[in-house]
Write a protein that holds these residues in place. Structure first.
Motif: not given
Length: 300
Positions: A50-55
């Motif tokens: 579910x992440x996109x902004x954070x690695x």
């Protein structure tokens, strides 16, 4: 007779120690199971979904979960809180144990929808009222600036709070942003959200329209009314400009040709984000007002 009495004493001794033997057996079995869990159920993989902004690496580091940790000793509430505290743009986090050796971190990220000024700095805020980022004036570019309200004791990663006197305005801005986000309309509010009045909230929409709604109440229904008005004008092929007043009633709207703007408002030189569709200019009535479209029933 004496033999019988001796036999009874032996049975009583066995009865007394029988419960102790059972307890010791249970403890030994439990200890064996616990040792097995500690030895065998080690974390060999940490996954992020579910992440996109954070690695992936940033989220795993924020969680505190490491390869080699015991799977059953990973505290899920503590892990979730650590992620949300260290990474403000994460709105929710759910650690999941997947046997035999995996921890999956399921995150939901949010995004900034407005900027508010407090304590000499600008703060980006999401639709739920969470403060995401702090910076100088340029950080607010591209976001609607909240006027007439300043959060109390702001901190990155926390929710906006307000003094008792400004509690109504806090609830108003949160209710408005939430209602806009629920219908995917928050991206069209790009210039200002004005809370300087005690009775109404005024905000821009699409660059050419100012919308007026009550300062409190059911914001979901008001934004639904806004959506239906925009749809009706779009079906007519007309461009919506001026001031749309939605304070008359749930099924009423009035569109004024003159657009309300804050006194010290300076329009941006450039606009980013969604642009309102270009439509033919509507015909004005003699009073200088545009007749609002017939509002569809929104009862129920």
């Amino acid at each position: 007779m004496a033999a019988r009495k001796g036999q009874n004493r032996r049975w009583r001794r066995r009865g007394r120690f029988g419960g102790l033997y059972k307890l010791l057996s249970f403890l030994i079995i439990f200890a064996a199971i616990l040792v097995g869990c500690v030895v065998f159920f080690r974390v060999n993989e940490v996954r992020v979904v579910g992440n996109s902004r954070y690695s992936v690496q940033e989220i795993i580091a924020a969680s505190g979960v490491e390869v080699g940790d015991n799977l059953f000793l990973v505290n899920r509430p503590q892990t979730a809180n650590a992620i949300m505290k260290r990474l403000p743009y994460v709105e929710s986090a759910t650690p999941v144990h997947i046997l035999p050796d995996t921890v999956e971190l399921r995150v939901t990220e949010s995004h900034a929808v407005a900027a508010v000024e407090a304590e000499g700095s600008w703060w980006l805020v999401n639709a739920g009222g969470k403060l995401l980022e702090k910076g100088e004036r340029p950080i607010a570019d591209g976001y609607p600036k909240v006027r007439g309200f300043s959060p109390q004791a702001p901190a990155v990663g926390s929710r906006m709070t307000a003094s008792l006197e400004e509690q109504t305005r806090l609830e108003g801005i949160k209710g408005l942003l939430t209602a806009l986000a629920e219908r995917g309309m928050e991206g069209n509010v790009r210039e200002f959200i004005d809370l300087s009045s005690n009775n109404v909230i005024r905000f821009d929409y699409g660059g050419d329209l100012t919308v007026v709604v009550p300062a409190s109440g059911d914001f979901s229904r008001r934004i639904f009314s806004l959506q239906r008005v925009l749809e009706t004008f779009a079906q007519r092929g007309e461009r919506v400009t001026g001031t749309l007043d939605l304070t008359y009633g749930e099924d009423e709207a009035r569109l004024l040709t003159e657009r309300w703007l804050p006194e010290d408002y300076l329009p941006p030189l450039e606009t980013d984000g969604p642009v309102a569709p270009q439509m033919p200019e509507p015909t004005l009535d003699p009073a200088g007002d545009l007749p609002a479209p017939e509002m569809p029933s929104i009862a129920g």
